[in-house]
Design a protein around this motif. Structure first.
Motif, PDB file in Angstrom:
ATOM      1  N   ILE A 165       0.838  -1.206   0.000  1.00  0.00           N
ATOM      2  CA  ILE A 165       0.000   0.000   0.000  1.00  0.00           C
ATOM      3  C   ILE A 165       0.871   1.254   0.000  1.00  0.00           C
ATOM      4  O   ILE A 165       0.623   2.209  -0.737  1.00  0.00           O
ATOM      5  N   VAL A 166       1.925   1.238   0.846  1.00  0.00           N
ATOM      6  CA  VAL A 166       2.829   2.383   0.907  1.00  0.00           C
ATOM      7  C   VAL A 166       3.574   2.559  -0.416  1.00  0.00           C
ATOM      8  O   VAL A 166       3.751   3.677  -0.920  1.00  0.00           O
ATOM      9  N   LEU A 168       2.671   1.923  -3.381  1.00  0.00           N
ATOM     10  CA  LEU A 168       1.846   2.481  -4.453  1.00  0.00           C
ATOM     11  C   LEU A 168       1.955   4.008  -4.518  1.00  0.00           C
ATOM     12  O   LEU A 168       1.692   4.618  -5.562  1.00  0.00           O
ATOM     13  N   SER A 169       2.337   4.602  -3.403  1.00  0.00           N
ATOM     14  CA  SER A 169       2.439   6.072  -3.380  1.00  0.00           C
ATOM     15  C   SER A 169       3.764   6.585  -3.946  1.00  0.00           C
ATOM     16  O   SER A 169       3.881   7.770  -4.269  1.00  0.00           O
ATOM     17  N   LEU A 253       0.502  13.038  -0.597  1.00  0.00           N
ATOM     18  CA  LEU A 253       0.521  11.700  -1.175  1.00  0.00           C
ATOM     19  C   LEU A 253       1.088  10.667  -0.211  1.00  0.00           C
ATOM     20  O   LEU A 253       0.519   9.587  -0.026  1.00  0.00           O
ATOM     21  N   VAL A 254       2.227  11.003   0.411  1.00  0.00           N
ATOM     22  CA  VAL A 254       2.885  10.033   1.284  1.00  0.00           C
ATOM     23  C   VAL A 254       2.060   9.765   2.537  1.00  0.00           C
ATOM     24  O   VAL A 254       1.769   8.616   2.891  1.00  0.00           O
ATOM     25  N   ALA A 257      -1.166   7.938   1.973  1.00  0.00           N
ATOM     26  CA  ALA A 257      -0.961   6.487   1.887  1.00  0.00           C
ATOM     27  C   ALA A 257      -0.785   5.886   3.275  1.00  0.00           C
ATOM     28  O   ALA A 257      -1.281   4.786   3.565  1.00  0.00           O
ATOM     29  N   VAL A 260      -4.213   5.479   4.848  1.00  0.00           N
ATOM     30  CA  VAL A 260      -4.897   4.280   4.345  1.00  0.00           C
ATOM     31  C   VAL A 260      -4.310   3.035   4.998  1.00  0.00           C
ATOM     32  O   VAL A 260      -5.034   2.113   5.407  1.00  0.00           O
ATOM     33  N   MET A 261      -2.991   3.033   5.104  1.00  0.00           N
ATOM     34  CA  MET A 261      -2.312   1.891   5.716  1.00  0.00           C
ATOM     35  C   MET A 261      -2.715   1.718   7.176  1.00  0.00           C
ATOM     36  O   MET A 261      -2.898   0.597   7.673  1.00  0.00           O
ATOM     37  N   SER A 286       6.864   3.701   8.460  1.00  0.00           N
ATOM     38  CA  SER A 286       6.106   4.443   7.447  1.00  0.00           C
ATOM     39  C   SER A 286       6.371   5.944   7.577  1.00  0.00           C
ATOM     40  O   SER A 286       6.532   6.657   6.590  1.00  0.00           O
TER      41      SER A 286
END
Length: 581
Positions: A165-166, A168-169, A253-254, A257, A260-261, A286
């Protein structure tokens, strides 16, 4: 490879002599990055084996391990900061020294087309920027890059699903860096140019402050300066706006993400798919990855600005000097003052279409005083420039003791002359320091003898601090006559076989002129003297007079001879030669 990045590589070459310092810096860098990444595992153990087990002993043990990591981190950070900062200061000092050494040897023609005050800005503002990058930004970039790579690896080790998931950013972060980075780089170069213009304008106005105020030009200069400042501000604002957008987009963006994580990871903890310690460690990594990515993107802006500064600096270092000593110079014999100009032609590089000296031939006799006269712009001062090889002639030859001056070592050639210019060059410092400029090893007795010969000794002693009196920039605070007599004393101290006097008595009153004329007469007794003269008293005492007109030798002879044979000289003598101060 672009010129800019070639300049960066050339700048990086200055790091080579300091490999050991770089080694200490990198070792500390890896140590601090490794410890920081280890803290994540400490957090996992603290949560899973300290909090979860509810054991005071285990909690104390893992807290102690955590504190030890913090102490090691502090030691490593201290080491990294010291050596990286030292390295930045040391390298920039080396670059400054090399640039100055190169500039001071460049031919004067270079400074006709390049503002010296703008060059000064490159040695200050650009060097400050480079220092901050070499001594800080590169270290920050490397550290965050290590943290980014190490954090991603540990993310995969901790939890593959959440890591995807991370990850993807990451492409979403790289795209804005590429888009905004080019704009920031171009705007950085423009910003540096604008700042240099501001500095050059300030220096020019303050250097001519009396003229500015005499013509009540302050209001106009304020308007011009305000415009230069605003131009610099507008470019800086655009650059800042682009960098701000870059940083903001990366953060959204970071950390979006990461949000979401967190939601997905929290659900996994609730469902007992992962432990709380794993999620805590994953959150830590993260954040590390996100902040590292943001920091790298921010530092890239600094690196791009530094690339512009490096390019401007390397441009100065790579500027070729058109006047240089030959590889195998001829040995100059004892200089007695035999000078021959043979059919020389010359045009200034900045005005190649205008022939300043044209087919000029003249032989200067040993030990004579030769006066050069003519209308303004006739080429008199240019002949001095050519003799000293500030410029090279396009054709013909100039010979000293029978040797073409282009075949001589520049130091040997210029050591043969003592120059007193129309506008005496005095430097910030004491009177003694200004006199020693010509002869650093001169004794106090030699200095005193020179000042007495120039009739300036009594004036110096009348000052509260005597020879230790500090002069302002360009001798600010002295009269024109006092400056001229100091310059003449300095020329006397050189004790060169040939004197070049460019209107050396033009700024003197009648009394000072009389004193200095006597000094010059005594000094010229055993020397060859070329004097550019605007005063009749100087002309009539010369052994010969060369009348120069539009770069040609129009007439040659004594004052009496030229008054009879040259109408131009007669008119010049009647209308232009000054007979009084």
């Amino acid at each position: 490879m672009s010129n800019r990045w070639q300049a960066v590589l050339k700048t990086a070459a200055f790091l080579k002599p300091y490999k050991s310092s770089m080694g200490f810096s990198l070792l500390a860098l890896f140590l601090t990055a490794g410890i920081t990444l280890s803290i994540g595992q400490g957090i996992r153990l603290l949560v899973d084996r300290g909090f979860a087990t509810q054991s005071p002993e285990l909690l104390a043990q893992y807290v102690l391990i955590f504190l030890m990591l913090v102490v090691l981190l502090a030691i490593g950070t201290f080491t990294r900061y010291y050596w990286v900062t030292w390295l930045g200061e040391r390298v920039i000092a080396d670059i400054r020294r090399k640039v100055f050494a190169h500039l001071i040897d460049l031919h004067p023609g270079f400074f006709e087309t390049n503002r010296s005050l703008e060059i000064q800005s490159r040695l200050t503002a650009d060097m400050t920027l480079l220092q901050s990058v070499v001594g800080s930004s590169i270290s920050v970039a490397l550290r965050n890059l290590i943290m980014l790579i190490g954090g991603v690896i540990l993310l995969f080790i901790t939890n593959v699903k959440l890591t995807i998931i991370v990850m993807l950013s990451i492409p979403l972060v790289i795209i804005p860096i590429l888009l905004f980075g080019r704009r920031v780089r171009l705007l950085s170069r423009q910003s540096q140019d604008k700042v240099a213009t501001v500095g050059a304008y300030v220096g020019e106005m303050l250097g001519q402050i009396k003229t500015v105020q005499a013509y009540n030009h302050q209001a106009v200069d304020k308007i011009h300066f305000n415009q230069y400042v605003e131009d610099a501000f507008l470019i800086a604002r655009q650059r800042t706006l682009q960098r701000a957008w870059l940083i903001a987009v990366v953060i959204v963006l970071v950390f979006g993400a990461i949000g979401v994580m967190l939601w997905i990871g929290g659900m996994d903890v609730i469902e007992d798919k992962i432990s709380g310690g794993e999620l805590a460690a994953f959150i830590f990594y993260s954040i590390i990855v996100g902040s590292a990515a943001g920091s790298v993107s921010e530092v890239l802006g600094d690196l791009q600005r530094a690339a512009g500064a490096a390019e401007r600096t390397m441009e100065l270092l790579e500027e070729p000097c058109q006047i240089y000593s030959p590889a195998n110079p001829c040995q100059l014999p004892v200089v007695t003052g035999n000078i021959v100009f043979q059919q020389i032609c010359f045009a200034y590089p900045s005005r190649p279409e205008i022939q300043v000296i044209n087919d000029f031939s003249l032989t200067v006799r040993l030990g004579e005083t030769l006066a050069l006269v003519g209308l303004s712009g006739a080429g008199k001062s240019t002949l001095f420039d050519l003799l000293l090889r500030f410029y090279d002639i396009q054709s013909g030859s100039i010979k000293l003791e029978g040797i073409d001056i282009r075949d001589l070592d520049l130091s040997d050639l210029r050591r043969s002359f003592a120059l007193v210019s129309q506008n005496p060059a005095l430097f910030h410092g004491s009177i003694e320091q200004n006199l020693r400029y010509a002869h650093p090893n001169a004794t106090n007795a030699e200095i005193e003898a020179a000042t007495k010969a120039a009739f300036i000794h009594d004036f110096i002693l009348s000052l509260p601090q005597g020879y230790q009196t500090n002069l302002g920039d360009t001798g600010l605070g002295l009269s024109g006559g006092q400056k001229q007599r100091l310059a003449i004393a300095r020329a006397i101290l050189v004790d060169a076989p040939i004197l070049l006097l460019d209107e050396a008595t033009s700024a003197l009153d009648s009394q000072s002129e009389s004193w200095v004329q006597q000094a010059i007469t005594r000094l010229s007794a055993d020397r060859t003297t070329l004097v550019i003269a605007h005063r009749l008293s100087t002309v009539v005492t010369a052994d010969r007079i060369a009348l120069i007109h539009h770069g040609h030798l129009e007439a040659l002879g004594t004052h009496a001879e030229l008054m009879k044979s040259s109408d131009l000289y007669a008119r010049l003598a009647m209308s232009r030669f000054q007979t009084s101060g």
